[in-house]
Design an enzyme around this catalytic site. Structure first.
Site, PDB file in Angstrom:
ATOM      1  N   GLU A 324       0.865  -1.204   0.000  1.00 58.53           N
ATOM      2  CA  GLU A 324       0.000   0.000   0.000  1.00 58.53           C
ATOM      3  C   GLU A 324       0.885   1.232   0.000  1.00 58.53           C
ATOM      4  O   GLU A 324       0.747   2.130   0.829  1.00 58.53           O
ATOM      5  CB  GLU A 324      -0.915  -0.030   1.225  1.00 58.53           C
ATOM      6  CG  GLU A 324      -1.685  -1.341   1.350  1.00 58.53           C
ATOM      7  CD  GLU A 324      -2.464  -1.498   2.656  1.00 58.53           C
ATOM      8  OE1 GLU A 324      -2.145  -0.792   3.614  1.00 58.53           O
ATOM      9  OE2 GLU A 324      -3.394  -2.319   2.692  1.00 58.53           O
ATOM     10  N   CYS A 420     -10.128   0.105   8.151  1.00 60.37           N
ATOM     11  CA  CYS A 420      -9.494   1.367   8.481  1.00 60.37           C
ATOM     12  C   CYS A 420     -10.217   2.547   7.847  1.00 60.37           C
ATOM     13  O   CYS A 420     -10.404   3.586   8.460  1.00 60.37           O
ATOM     14  CB  CYS A 420      -8.030   1.365   8.046  1.00 60.37           C
ATOM     15  SG  CYS A 420      -7.777   0.906   6.328  1.00 60.37           S
TER      16      CYS A 420
END
Lengths: 676, 676
Positions: A324, A420
């Site tokens: 990521e 998240c």
């Protein structure tokens, strides 16, 4: 605000002093308040059908001794609840709600019940690994979780005035402060996932307790120093990671954690994008509070690299799903990018901190870009579906059939095991009032054109300004001095109508201050009026500044250039060579299959084609762009042939990127080939 | 050739009957013989400096009891040696070499020494896991390794006439035949990596022993049947894999192994590309030898899907490095493709088997495409560096800096731990004579225009044909009847000059047969002459057929269209929309940074630009393409701006794709934007 290095620093206003009333943003703010917060509460309690369970509340109940069971979810599962409470705190600041507050208070009691005598709170370690506390900072997000607890507690304190959660946070921070630091007997550790640092600054701002600022500073400065704490810790445990049980790792990538070198020496944005921007945010906080020019220089360098070489046109960051992460300069592939919603939220955090340090349009431009395009794209119109990845180009068949694109979803998802982004969107949008203005004692900066009422002490008076804005659809925005009084006398929430009644009255008080309106870099023809008369304020660093003795009823208005425009990329950005993107105002546009047919790759846009703003059949409040384009039709019977494709005129329609994927699933592309 | 289902089937000629003498291909054939085979022998013995060790010879020495030590490398490390011996066998057929044969004989003795009493050979299991034989067919390549031993043995037998290695192979095949099959007490197993099946067919062809054909047939038919043998085996061992020790797998992907359904029911090319084409090759072999129309239909279906929807323009396959696999129809990304050299070699195997079944130009077109572009691209001019992945587009910085492109190398590598491709290239190029012609008793098909002398029994006579070819640079090829005699009397290697002397002589014998010359689909204007006079032979299924009484000295010549041409993709192939590739003759061209500057993405080619063949400064024997193109130069100071790029004329140069990456490392791209 204690101990500020510069009294000239412009800080955000208290959330209770900014009341949003905006035809575009109310939709989101209300969505968060009425749908997202209740929905996420259901998710935290594992009551959303067909969605992955959160485990969060259950973990706390087990840790608090109210329920038997095993820990569920990731190491950092607690943060789902903390981020939700943070959003609730912001929401209650603007919109008191006794029922919601009662639910939140109960959740806070649950957290307090799970706090150990020494101040420690973390349900994973308490329930599953009680003996392993603070032994794997690299992998286990232990300080990251603590940071979110602290952020939640500070927000809840500001929103409700209640101390209970803040006390929990202080006890946890004190525990960490005792355990970690430069003194003999302390560990020189910092977390694998930055977050605690910026939270400690908030705790310092809320409490005035300088130990918290110094602990944040210690962790930031210690990061990446040799011998590397995280590497040593990893070697000590036998080079294994709970993320891949059983495997002995050959190496560990410190750049992923931005711990490959001291932060002041870092030149480029690298590694996991969310960790990076959370860290930069804390660095900017510390630069401000400690008046540290060296840290500021590092922040500016990293900001420049990130936004000038590694950012997508929608204000998203993270070119690869592997880690990521950032990759390298000008590597911005459109079909495999990660562009996590959380990373753009962190980018907004960082941008605002930079605005606090130096009010320059470049920071607000990026903040606006990320907010209007990526953050709001992260959430569906129903408030119950989310994008983690914000692709620039989607071919749904490839998302299904090509493993390199499995992370690219063509439709928003209900709830992820690693949830998240949804609560991050909620906390950002419910604290939107923190991003519209910053101010010091004589200047109020308007960074975003979002209808709102703001009260602040300016020129020695308590001044209430009322902003009206047509953005993102129309370019007119105006600021009216709604009230002026002695400090502390006016500016209560929701008094616009009342104050409006005295507008222009003979008794109006006066105050001398500067109103600085941002001139977005995208507005190529901007004009201003003062009380209806054209005026040409000085524009410096992207802000039009008008300093005068303001009186109630005075109106300073800005008119922005809303001509649809073409955007081109730097010549090193290979993925966009020969391609163009469209913007109008702050909005980036995208082409969807549902409007234009598939494959989108066959479409091109002649450079001379006019971009026509048109209304939408789908939603009456939005502006689409329509234009005359071309579709290439090639051979249909063989894979490769000498037959050149034929070009057929086709009307093309583009929709604001932030709204893509809310209709029939299909292809989407931001960039389109441009033909001469 | 025993038990052929159809006497009309056209088979490849014996390698000793095809003598290549070609200005283009001699370079490769000699490179294999004089450099690659010796270099790979060094690699097998771990004597190449700075390259990953092979371990292969050492493993055999340990297994044979000649050395102490632990097994090194992958489960299938033995196959490096087997493939090398196969290449040696082919090379010796065309070019006897006593020294090389001695080295090979010693290696074969090593293999024989490692063979157990029951016929089993596999150094991994013998050395490292003696008790685990045949318990994990899914992961351990045990039959795959056996298959390569058999292929090596058959080639060595044909090349040298020696039985020693063939006997080892028969004993191993007998062992497997005893253990696996449909009878009570036998296992219904087949390998996770297909290869044994096609090898068993070769063993059958070499020995006439039908048991081997039936075992191949059993394994092909059993594959993917329910209950699934590989799944059952995986469940039995607790769902673990030696590829990821310690981890319990949630699922196992049978499509990766082409074992998700019976092979006759498979509709699309799927899974690991090399396994797929090796399996299709065996399926086509079985369709031929068993006269099985159902299998033939399956082969045609899979061929069609693969070559019409999942093949790159350079004849490579495998759209993703995840599993080195196919993805789905029209998903052919240029910058992340796998396109393994081995997979194109397997595609050539399959194409030739299809040509044996039905001589149709479409098969030879693909064979030529893969051979001239991908297989030869796999090997550097020095014979010591190899590409496994054959990208369509390379940006070296992205190969380094973007994890999704780490598999895309900008320069050929010395030797890999998994060294499948180098020996595969060696065995393909050293057996090139197997791919130029197929024949039955009255027709000789010329599939490839490669200068050579070929001898075969045609029309009841032993006929020697001499082919001269200017490809790939010039389009003229000619076939001269060099000798005709009683079967068995002429055609010795290297007699062209001698026979030429009697050309047209009064004593020339005659033979009636058909000479069928392939008309490549890329040749849009093809003409023929017979003894210098224009002739118009019948062209069916992509072959120009001339049936007559041929006499020594008769010449049948073909003139192919060598105009450079533009190639366009199917409209569903999104990655190539608006782009064009260039070909001339069989060669696909590519643009390299070293000729054109970076970034290549900034270049475009107007549709009207002429493609001019020009000589090269780099190598005197090659033809480049030169053309008038355009470079876009955009803003250099900001990542995104409203400033449209400016177009500047630039001369562009394209080089044959197969030769890319032999100069200064840099960007490369096959496809270029085409502007109107």
């Amino acid at each position: 605000m204690p101990n500020l290095a510069s009294a000239r620093a412009a800080l955000p206003l208290d959330l209770r002093s900014v009341h949003i009333q905006d035809s575009y943003w109310n939709r989101y703010v209300e969505l968060i308040r009425t749908t997202v917060i209740p929905y996420q509460w259901e998710a935290l309690n594992d009551r959303v059908p067909d969605a992955e369970p959160s485990h969060a509340i259950r973990n706390f109940r087990i840790a608090a001794g109210l329920e038997e069971g095993e820990f569920g979810g990731f190491f950092f599962q607690d943060t789902d609840l903390y981020k939700w409470l943070e959003a609730v705190g912001y929401s209650l600041a603007g919109h008191p709600d006794a029922d919601l507050e009662k639910v939140a208070d109960e959740a806070i009691e649950l957290i307090a019940g799970a706090q150990l005598d020494d101040g420690y709170v973390n349900t994973y370690f308490t329930v599953a690994k009680p003996g392993d506390r603070w032994t794997n900072l690299l992998d286990c997000h232990e300080m990251y979780s603590a940071g979110h607890l602290i952020e939640g507690a500070v927000a809840y304190y500001h929103g409700t005035g209640k101390m209970r959660f803040l006390d929990v946070a202080r006890r946890l921070a004190d525990h960490i402060d005792e355990r970690f630091g430069p003194n003999p007997g302390q560990l020189r550790g910092y977390d694998g996932h930055q977050e605690l640092e910026l939270a400690l600054v908030k705790l310092y701002e809320a409490t005035g307790e300088r130990r918290y600022l110094e602990l944040a500073s210690f962790q930031i400065e210690e990061r990446g120093q040799e011998p590397n704490y995280l590497v040593a810790e990893w070697e000590k445990r036998g080079r294994v990671s709970p993320w891949n049980p059983g495997a002995v790792q050959k190496s560990v990538n410190m750049a992923y954690h931005q711990a490959h070198k001291p932060v002041r020496e870092q030149e480029v944005a690298i590694g996991h994008a969310v960790r990076a921007v959370y860290m930069y945010t804390a660095m900017a906080d510390l630069a401000l509070h400690k008046g540290d020019a060296g840290l500021l220089a590092a922040c500016k360098r990293l900001w420049s690299n990130m936004t000038n070489k590694q950012m997508y046109v929608n204000g998203s960051i993270g070119s690869t799903h592997h880690g990521e992460a950032f990759t390298f300069d000008y590597d911005l592939p459109n079909d495999t990018n990660y562009s996590e919603t959380c990373a753009s939220i962190g980018l907004i955090f960082f941008a605002r901190r930079m605005l606090q340090l130096e009010p320059k349009g470049e920071y607000a431009d990026v903040m606006e870009r990320a907010l209007y395009n990526t953050v709001t794209a992260g959430i569906a119109g129903d408030g119950k579906h989310y994008f983690y990845v914000n692709p620039m180009e989607v071919w749904p068949a490839a998302s299904e059939g090509n493993p390199g694109k499995h992370h690219v979803k063509a439709v928003r998802q209900k709830w992820y095991g690693c949830a998240c982004c949804p609560p991050n969107v909620a906390r950002l949008l419910s604290s939107l009032g923190h991003y519209i203005y910053t101010a010091n004692e004589d200047t109020l900066y308007a960074h975003l054109y979002i209808g709102s009422e703001a009260t602040h002490s300016l020129g020695g008076k308590q001044v209430t300004l009322s902003q009206k804005s047509g953005l993102p659809w129309a370019g007119e925005a105006g600021f009216t001095v709604a009230a002026i009084g002695a400090v502390g006398t006016v500016g209560a929430v929701g008094t616009v109508g009342t104050v409006g009644a005295v507008q222009g009255g003979a008794d109006a008080e006066a105050a001398t201050f500067t109103l600085a309106l941002r001139v977005p870099s995208w507005s190529k023809a901007t004009s201003f009026t003062l009380n209806g008369q054209p005026v040409q304020p000085e524009v410096t660093d992207g802000y039009a500044r008008l300093t005068r003795e303001w009186r109630v009823g005075d109106t300073f208005a800005i008119s922005l250039d809303m001509e649809p425009r073409r955007v081109y990329s730097h010549s090193q950005l290979r993925a966009n060579a020969g391609r163009v993107a469209l913007q109008r105002g702050p909005l980036v546009y995208a082409f969807e299959e549902t409007d234009n047919g598939a494959p989108l790759a066959a479409l091109s846009l002649p450079r001379a084609s006019a971009l026509r703003p048109v209304p939408s059949d789908w939603r009456s409040d939005i502006v689409l762009l329509e234009m005359d384009g071309i579709r290439l039709s090639g051979a249909e019977d063989s894979l490769y042939s000498g037959e050149p494709p034929t070009a057929t005129p086709q009307k093309l329609v583009a929709i604001p990127y932030t709204l893509w994927g809310n209709r029939k699933p299909g292809e989407m592309s931001v960039w389109i080939r441009e033909t001469p």
